[in-house]
Design a protein around this motif. Sequence first.
Motif, PDB file in Angstrom:
ATOM      1  N   ARG A 200       0.698  -1.235  -0.020  1.00 55.63           N
ATOM      2  CA  ARG A 200       0.043   0.029  -0.120  1.00 55.63           C
ATOM      3  C   ARG A 200       0.847   1.368   0.094  1.00 55.63           C
ATOM      4  O   ARG A 200       0.505   2.361  -0.305  1.00 55.63           O
ATOM      5  CB  ARG A 200      -1.141  -0.087   1.097  1.00 55.63           C
ATOM      6  N   VAL A 204       1.322   2.578   9.284  1.00 56.00           N
ATOM      7  CA  VAL A 204       0.745   3.172  10.490  1.00 56.00           C
ATOM      8  C   VAL A 204       1.289   2.913  12.116  1.00 56.00           C
ATOM      9  O   VAL A 204       1.448   1.431  12.022  1.00 56.00           O
ATOM     10  CB  VAL A 204      -0.914   3.125  10.402  1.00 56.00           C
ATOM     11  N   ASP A 206      -0.252   2.649  15.215  1.00 57.87           N
ATOM     12  CA  ASP A 206      -1.680   2.808  15.845  1.00 57.87           C
ATOM     13  C   ASP A 206      -1.323   2.635  17.369  1.00 57.87           C
ATOM     14  O   ASP A 206      -1.631   1.710  17.985  1.00 57.87           O
ATOM     15  CB  ASP A 206      -2.309   1.494  15.310  1.00 57.87           C
ATOM     16  N   VAL A 216       1.568   7.973  10.821  1.00 53.81           N
ATOM     17  CA  VAL A 216       1.731   7.558   9.490  1.00 53.81           C
ATOM     18  C   VAL A 216       2.801   7.972   8.763  1.00 53.81           C
ATOM     19  O   VAL A 216       3.140   9.125   8.721  1.00 53.81           O
ATOM     20  CB  VAL A 216       0.374   7.852   8.723  1.00 53.81           C
ATOM     21  N   ARG A 242      -8.234   6.719  12.982  1.00 55.77           N
ATOM     22  CA  ARG A 242      -7.811   5.939  12.196  1.00 55.77           C
ATOM     23  C   ARG A 242      -8.755   6.479  10.597  1.00 55.77           C
ATOM     24  O   ARG A 242      -8.073   6.209   9.599  1.00 55.77           O
ATOM     25  CB  ARG A 242      -8.538   4.584  12.398  1.00 55.77           C
ATOM     26  N   GLU A 243      -9.918   7.203  10.892  1.00 54.52           N
ATOM     27  CA  GLU A 243     -10.527   7.452   9.618  1.00 54.52           C
ATOM     28  C   GLU A 243      -9.859   8.768   9.126  1.00 54.52           C
ATOM     29  O   GLU A 243      -9.842   8.791   7.644  1.00 54.52           O
ATOM     30  CB  GLU A 243     -11.845   8.007  10.160  1.00 54.52           C
ATOM     31  N   ILE A 245      -6.630   9.175   9.079  1.00 55.31           N
ATOM     32  CA  ILE A 245      -5.593   8.572   8.206  1.00 55.31           C
ATOM     33  C   ILE A 245      -5.729   7.998   6.849  1.00 55.31           C
ATOM     34  O   ILE A 245      -5.132   8.362   5.886  1.00 55.31           O
ATOM     35  CB  ILE A 245      -4.818   7.425   9.276  1.00 55.31           C
ATOM     36  N   GLN A 246      -7.115   7.170   6.935  1.00 53.92           N
ATOM     37  CA  GLN A 246      -7.337   6.755   5.545  1.00 53.92           C
ATOM     38  C   GLN A 246      -8.019   7.853   4.839  1.00 53.92           C
ATOM     39  O   GLN A 246      -7.836   7.797   3.520  1.00 53.92           O
ATOM     40  CB  GLN A 246      -8.450   5.824   5.723  1.00 53.92           C
ATOM     41  N   GLY A 247      -8.454   8.710   5.348  1.00 55.98           N
ATOM     42  CA  GLY A 247      -9.425   9.906   4.737  1.00 55.98           C
ATOM     43  C   GLY A 247      -8.493  10.941   3.948  1.00 55.98           C
ATOM     44  O   GLY A 247      -8.561  11.212   2.740  1.00 55.98           O
ATOM     45  N   LYS A 250      -2.931  10.090   5.191  1.00 56.93           N
ATOM     46  CA  LYS A 250      -1.538   8.966   4.309  1.00 56.93           C
ATOM     47  C   LYS A 250      -1.491   9.450   2.845  1.00 56.93           C
ATOM     48  O   LYS A 250      -0.372   9.471   2.388  1.00 56.93           O
ATOM     49  CB  LYS A 250      -2.331   7.670   4.125  1.00 56.93           C
ATOM     50  N   ASP A 251      -2.574  10.335   2.250  1.00 60.93           N
ATOM     51  CA  ASP A 251      -2.391  10.851   1.170  1.00 60.93           C
ATOM     52  C   ASP A 251      -1.262  11.951   1.342  1.00 60.93           C
ATOM     53  O   ASP A 251      -0.240  12.304   0.417  1.00 60.93           O
ATOM     54  CB  ASP A 251      -3.632  11.380   0.239  1.00 60.93           C
TER      55      ASP A 251
END
Length: 272
Positions: A200, A204, A206, A216, A242-243, A245-247, A250-251
């Motif tokens: 990926r 992360v 956590d 991250v 966590r939301e 990070i994914q939203g 990370k980008d």
Amino acid sequence: MNTTQFSSNPKPRNLIQTIERVSVILDVLARSSRGISLGDVAAKVDLPKGTTHRILSSLMYFDFVRQDSETRNYSLGFKLVELGNSLLEQINIRKEAEPFLAALSEKTRETAYLAILDRAEVVYIEKIESEDDSIGLRASSKVGQRNMANSCSLGKVLLAQLPDDELDAMLREMKFVQKTANTITDPLQLKDHLRAVRARGYAVDDEEAELGIRCVAAPVRNKIGLTVAAVSVSGPAIRITREKIQGVLKDDVMATALEISQALGFRSDVFT
């Protein structure tokens, strides 16, 4: 014994004699472009030939010194070239990364880090702190500090980029410490986890290194595509959910890692 001032730092009271002798001998070799005999080295450093030979032999074993097979003269070894190049690359990475880290920290309002891998540990080489301390909880890592690679996002993303044989060797020598209940301490579980990280492109943490802190990270590559460092964003878990990070995070981190990589000469069109 003849000595040379190697540092602007004061000489420590507990300076180890062998280290001092090694430093002086290396300095003598550095000033002898065509190599130098055992006797001349011993005379210049004011040591017995036997002592000088033992030190030179030890340095040869680690490739810090080499000996000409014909003249038997000693010269600096290629290990020093490797170390010097690593130092220059690290300095260059810090210089190139700093504005991108600052922009990342400002955008995310969290602390941004740059780190390198040193065997089974990460070493933090740059840190840009966010001015937002409304929660009063920050990651404790400082520039120059080390952390076990298995317990932080920077370490995991750097481990994930290693060839399988190097990773296996690293896992065999790694001392797994349970920093929190979330720390991965099983080698097989970690290896599976790292496969997912590699696929990926980010890792992360956590609350694996510190309770209440999430991070991250993404890899930084040089001009020939090798991973030479990693960049991360770190902050309170109540903010770095966590939301989130994914939203978005990370980008943001992967984009910053790519920008730093490109500043180092990396071309994504060549290595994709």
